[in-house]
Design an enzyme around this catalytic site. Structure first.
Site, short mmCIF file in Angstrom:
data_model
loop_
_atom_site.label_atom_id
_atom_site.label_comp_id
_atom_site.label_asym_id
_atom_site.label_seq_id
_atom_site.Cartn_x
_atom_site.Cartn_y
_atom_site.Cartn_z
N HIS A 104 -7.42 -5.89 0.76
CA HIS A 104 -6.21 -5.10 1.05
C HIS A 104 -5.48 -5.59 2.31
O HIS A 104 -4.48 -5.01 2.71
CB HIS A 104 -6.64 -3.64 1.26
CG HIS A 104 -5.54 -2.63 1.08
ND1 HIS A 104 -4.98 -2.33 -0.14
CD2 HIS A 104 -4.89 -1.82 1.98
CE1 HIS A 104 -4.04 -1.39 0.01
NE2 HIS A 104 -3.97 -1.07 1.28
N ASP B 43 -10.12 -5.32 -3.45
CA ASP B 43 -9.51 -4.29 -2.61
C ASP B 43 -10.34 -3.00 -2.72
O ASP B 43 -10.46 -2.44 -3.81
CB ASP B 43 -8.08 -4.04 -3.12
CG ASP B 43 -7.28 -3.11 -2.22
OD1 ASP B 43 -7.88 -2.16 -1.66
OD2 ASP B 43 -6.06 -3.34 -2.10
N SER C 103 0.83 -1.20 0.00
CA SER C 103 0.00 0.00 0.00
C SER C 103 0.87 1.26 0.00
O SER C 103 1.66 1.44 -0.92
CB SER C 103 -0.95 -0.05 1.20
OG SER C 103 -1.99 0.91 1.07
#
Lengths: 285, 285
Positions: A260, A226, A150
């Site tokens: 995620h 995600d 991320s």
């Protein structure tokens, strides 16, 4: 350079996970990081793989949840995970938002007040921390790679693309791949770098890859479920387009149904560690 | 029986981790648990392996940190992890101590006030939860095993030894193996079961194993650097002595340098899952 202070350590897969703090000259305060020393490091130097974590994370999340130590022990890699920002620096507003300040350093050298006094995470990650690791742990200084998740996927891509001689390989889980076009990136960059968007391009992976000088294939995994992909925070398609323009080899895998979380990261960690081991470990390359 | 409410779920190693809540009739309130459904469960029933967690844990720690899903996917096992106690029951003092009440149910049916109204974790784990799982998930009801960590290692041994026909195999990480002789056990049992120590023996693995009717070898790992081993909380040597007295097969491994953390659990999780898969999975047995 002050030596790192060992806070605690635990045996793990024949090696040891350790948590450390030290005084950072780049960030002008205490920084924390974690290290996994594989069993091979007891008798020789080993390559080192840096992992950069995402928003709100500390140096602990990856070590506790990714399942990477089993593979680092298998391939003989040291793992190093810095914290995601300085903490308790006294910077006004540092704890107001979850996506700016504490836990959200974005691996950038801030140029704007009030952030620039402490938020120098880019220099910390590419210079100060490796110096500290090279001096205090059994690593080969010329065998280092980097990956992240991320915000940390953004950080890993930026560090590698800006320093292609330093990092032998790079990969990312759900990276913020074109931050100057994403809400998270726009917010962070305007705080840390100011309103001149020209300056932002120097920390945008999709811009940096256009330089065309990274020599190794890049691996990126993104989950199709995600939520940040749907929100336009990640923009892997922008990065892919940039790679195509300059012939940068990229394996971009859209993983069906994955989100995620670290349940996603742990599922594909083996492929990522192998991606790096193939380059870092002589016997595999 | 009320159906479980799905709180959230994440894809993981081709299957799915889910977090659930439901109304428990045994505990007279909301209970939570997590489930990992391996990819094989999409097309057929699979065996089920229950994991009982330690003091202060919830249904999340094991799923997030142990690295078990990779192996459950490999062998085709469903994983089920209950919370370690009822929560927010209004029981006086339930949140006063970390080793009694919330997060510390000890897998016992309490007989004493104020605990007996809600703290019925033994019945919950051996009866109510399996009924719920068997009804709502693709498991073989007659292929179930159990393992656990610390307080949950005690719980797993007790559940299996009291129900040798129900659980096909059992293993434990750093179990409280003789609770009636340990400070944690003495405190919890006196609260939950009262001052008559004769009643305590029915929840003490080192006493229960003397019945001599568990048919499968037991696997236990304990780290030599586990601080609770030195404090006399775990007492694996007492359990070992009881096993020897009745000829119960036991593999007790004292793991050099390992502590009580999930870094220890994750290192040896593969051996434990294989221990259960050898019994539960036809193709391996």
């Amino acid at each position: 350079m002050s030596s790192p202070n060992l806070i605690r350590e635990s045996a793990c897969f024949g090696g040891v996970v350790g948590y450390y703090s030290h005084h950072s000259s780049a960030c002008k305060g205490v920084m924390r990081f974690s290290v996994y020393q594989p069993p091979q490091a007891q008798s020789s130097q080993v390559p080192v793989l840096y992992f950069l974590s995402g928003l709100t994370c500390s140096e602990e999340n990856f070590m506790a949840k990714a399942g990477a130590q089993r593979l680092a022990a298998k391939y003989g890699l040291m793992l190093v995970v810095p914290d995601t920002s300085p903490r308790e620096t006294g910077t006004p507003g540092e704890d107001n938002d979850w996506d700016i300040g504490t836990g959200a350093g974005f691996y950038i050298d801030a140029t704007e007040d009030p952030w620039k006094a402490h938020y120098q995470m880019y220099s910390y990650v590419i210079e100060e921390l490796p110096e500290l690791i090279n001096k205090n742990f059994a690593v080969f200084p010329d065998k280092q790679s980097i990956f992240g998740h991320s915000m940390g996927g953004h950080g890993a891509l930026v560090c590698a693309l800006k320093n292609p001689q330093t990092y032998k390989s790079v990969s990312a889980f759900a990276p913020i791949a074109a931050p100057i076009q994403s809400p998270w990136g726009e917010k962070a960059f305007s705080h840390y770098l100011g309103s001149n968007r020209e300056k932002w391009r120097d920390y945008d992976a999709s811009q940096l890859v256009l330089r065309g000088d990274f020599q190794h294939p890049i691996l990126i995994d993104v989950g199709t479920a995600d939520p940040y992909l749907a929100q336009g925070q990640l923009l892997p398609e922008v990065f892919e387009q940039s790679c195509m323009e300059v012939g940068q080899l990229l394996t971009l895998r859209m993983q069906q149904g994955y989100d995620h979380s670290y349940y996603f990261v742990s599922t594909f960690i083996e492929d990522h560690i192998r991606h790096h081991a193939m380059v870092l470990c002589d016997e595999l390359s």
